[in-house]
Design a protein around this motif. Structure first.
Motif, PDB file in Angstrom:
ATOM      1  N   CYS A 169       0.866  -1.181   0.000  1.00 57.69           N
ATOM      2  CA  CYS A 169       0.000   0.000   0.000  1.00 57.69           C
ATOM      3  C   CYS A 169       0.892   1.217   0.000  1.00 57.69           C
TER       4      CYS A 169
ATOM      5  N   GLU B  62       1.309  -4.736   5.422  1.00 58.54           N
ATOM      6  CA  GLU B  62       0.207  -4.127   6.158  1.00 58.54           C
ATOM      7  C   GLU B  62       0.249  -4.558   7.619  1.00 58.54           C
TER       8      GLU B  62
ATOM      9  N   PHE C 126      -3.827  -0.570   8.400  1.00 58.69           N
ATOM     10  CA  PHE C 126      -5.187  -0.878   7.964  1.00 58.69           C
ATOM     11  C   PHE C 126      -6.023  -1.194   9.192  1.00 58.69           C
TER      12      PHE C 126
ATOM     13  N   ASP D 197     -10.277   2.506   8.527  1.00 61.16           N
ATOM     14  CA  ASP D 197     -10.508   2.283   7.094  1.00 61.16           C
ATOM     15  C   ASP D 197     -11.916   1.769   6.813  1.00 61.16           C
TER      16      ASP D 197
ATOM     17  N   TYR E   4     -15.306   3.494   5.181  1.00 57.85           N
ATOM     18  CA  TYR E   4     -16.436   2.824   4.560  1.00 57.85           C
ATOM     19  C   TYR E   4     -17.176   1.997   5.608  1.00 57.85           C
TER      20      TYR E   4
ATOM     21  N   ILE F   8      -8.804  -6.006  -0.458  1.00 57.11           N
ATOM     22  CA  ILE F   8      -7.995  -4.791  -0.402  1.00 57.11           C
ATOM     23  C   ILE F   8      -6.732  -5.057  -1.200  1.00 57.11           C
TER      24      ILE F   8
ATOM     25  N   GLU G  11      -4.346   0.463  -3.490  1.00 56.73           N
ATOM     26  CA  GLU G  11      -5.128   1.637  -3.109  1.00 56.73           C
ATOM     27  C   GLU G  11      -6.608   1.490  -3.427  1.00 56.73           C
ATOM     28  N   GLU G  12      -7.082   0.235  -3.545  1.00 54.72           N
ATOM     29  CA  GLU G  12      -8.501  -0.001  -3.822  1.00 54.72           C
ATOM     30  C   GLU G  12      -9.104  -0.977  -2.815  1.00 54.72           C
ATOM     31  N   ILE G  13     -10.394  -0.756  -2.517  1.00 49.73           N
ATOM     32  CA  ILE G  13     -11.181  -1.673  -1.713  1.00 49.73           C
ATOM     33  C   ILE G  13     -12.362  -2.125  -2.570  1.00 49.73           C
TER      34      ILE G  13
ATOM     35  N   ARG H  81      -9.048   3.688  -1.610  1.00 46.37           N
ATOM     36  CA  ARG H  81      -8.615   3.574  -0.222  1.00 46.37           C
ATOM     37  C   ARG H  81      -7.948   4.885   0.175  1.00 46.37           C
ATOM     38  N   TRP H  82      -8.574   5.597   1.090  1.00 48.01           N
ATOM     39  CA  TRP H  82      -8.171   6.978   1.350  1.00 48.01           C
ATOM     40  C   TRP H  82      -6.872   7.100   2.127  1.00 48.01           C
TER      41      TRP H  82
ATOM     42  N   CYS I   1      -4.226   5.423   2.684  1.00 51.07           N
ATOM     43  CA  CYS I   1      -2.911   5.065   2.166  1.00 51.07           C
ATOM     44  C   CYS I   1      -2.412   6.067   1.143  1.00 51.07           C
TER      45      CYS I   1
END
Length: 270
Positions: A109, A115, A152, A190, A209, A234, A237-239, A258-259, A261
């Protein structure tokens, strides 16, 4: 590259309601089969394992949970589990109702090579009531567990922190939802995972979220919403949230940034 070096996967299951007249073992078996095939890194069972908090219902639920093949599981109680002093059976058969778990996942990330994952699970129930509350006594616990070095952060409760569409008249938002959301915002959580009203939904809220799962194994559904559970991936940078039907396996997919990171938000605060 190994699978675990590419993505971090969470299976989110809730509202089993073992002992309920509308419980369907075929739905639960389907759920377990899909989850085991995915080989998740974490399983979250977000409450309401039983219909009425009776011991035999917990024993049945534990058998299903034990059949899920995952090295890390966190299980919390729901309002149904706290009926008839059922929380005593929960504690004996499944463990503490408030807990934390920290582990390292070899994903990527941003500048991080791995992580540091923290999962904090808090009992939001009021015995023999459908209402919920986190309680001021838990705020410091939440802040302490979500330490700065964690990259995370996952918060787990049973009840909703915000209203979910398609659930009818919502009366069971936790009593101290505003204060809890502020604590989670300050600690840069997160994702928040919950169950309760049997309708899956994702609320993006202030760079976190709020992810609700449906009922995994009953036909206690609302409208055309099928029995379901969530798979959350995850990657970088995406969920990605997959809402999976326990009946036929059909998936609805939603992808979110994903904010925390992203270095643009590194200094973001309350």
């Amino acid at each position: 590259m190994m699978r675990n070096e590419r993505k971090f996967t969470i299976a989110q299951i809730s509202d089993l309601h073992c002992g309920d007249l509308r419980f369907d073992s075929r739905l639960m078996d389907n759920c377990i089969r899909v989850v085991n095939a995915v080989e998740p890194d974490l399983v979250v069972v977000a409450g309401d394992l039983t219909a009425n908090g009776y011991r035999e219902e917990f024993e049945e639920a534990r058998e299903y949970i034990d059949a899920i093949q995952c090295p890390r599981k966190t299980v919390i109680a729901g309002n149904h589990d706290c009926r008839n002093v059922g929380y005593l059976h929960f504690e004996e058969l499944l463990g503490p109702r408030t807990s934390s778990m920290r582990f390292t996942h070899s994903g990527t990330c941003g500048k991080h090579l791995s992580e540091q994952v923290e999962v904090v699970s808090v009992d939001s129930n009021k015995a023999d009531l459908d209402d919920g509350e986190i309680g001021r006594h838990n705020y410091d616990f939440i802040k302490r567990e979500f330490s700065a070095e964690v990259t995370f952060k996952v918060f787990v409760l049973h009840h909703h922190l915000v209203h979910v569409p398609g659930t009818g008249r919502e009366r069971n938002i936790v009593w101290d939802a505003g204060d809890v959301l502020q604590v989670l915002r300050e600690t840069k959580v997160d994702i928040v995972l919950n169950g309760h009203k049997h309708v899956p939904y994702v609320w993006p809220l202030d760079r976190m979220y709020l992810i609700t799962s449906g009922t995994a194994s009953t036909w206690r559904t609302r409208g055309f919403t099928p029995p379901s559970f969530n798979l959350i991936e995850i990657v970088g940078e995406e969920i990605t949230v997959y809402m999976v039907s326990s009946s036929d396996g059909e998936r609805r997919t939603e992808v979110f940034p994903r904010w925390w990171c992203n270095e643009r938000f590194a200094g973001y605060g309350p």
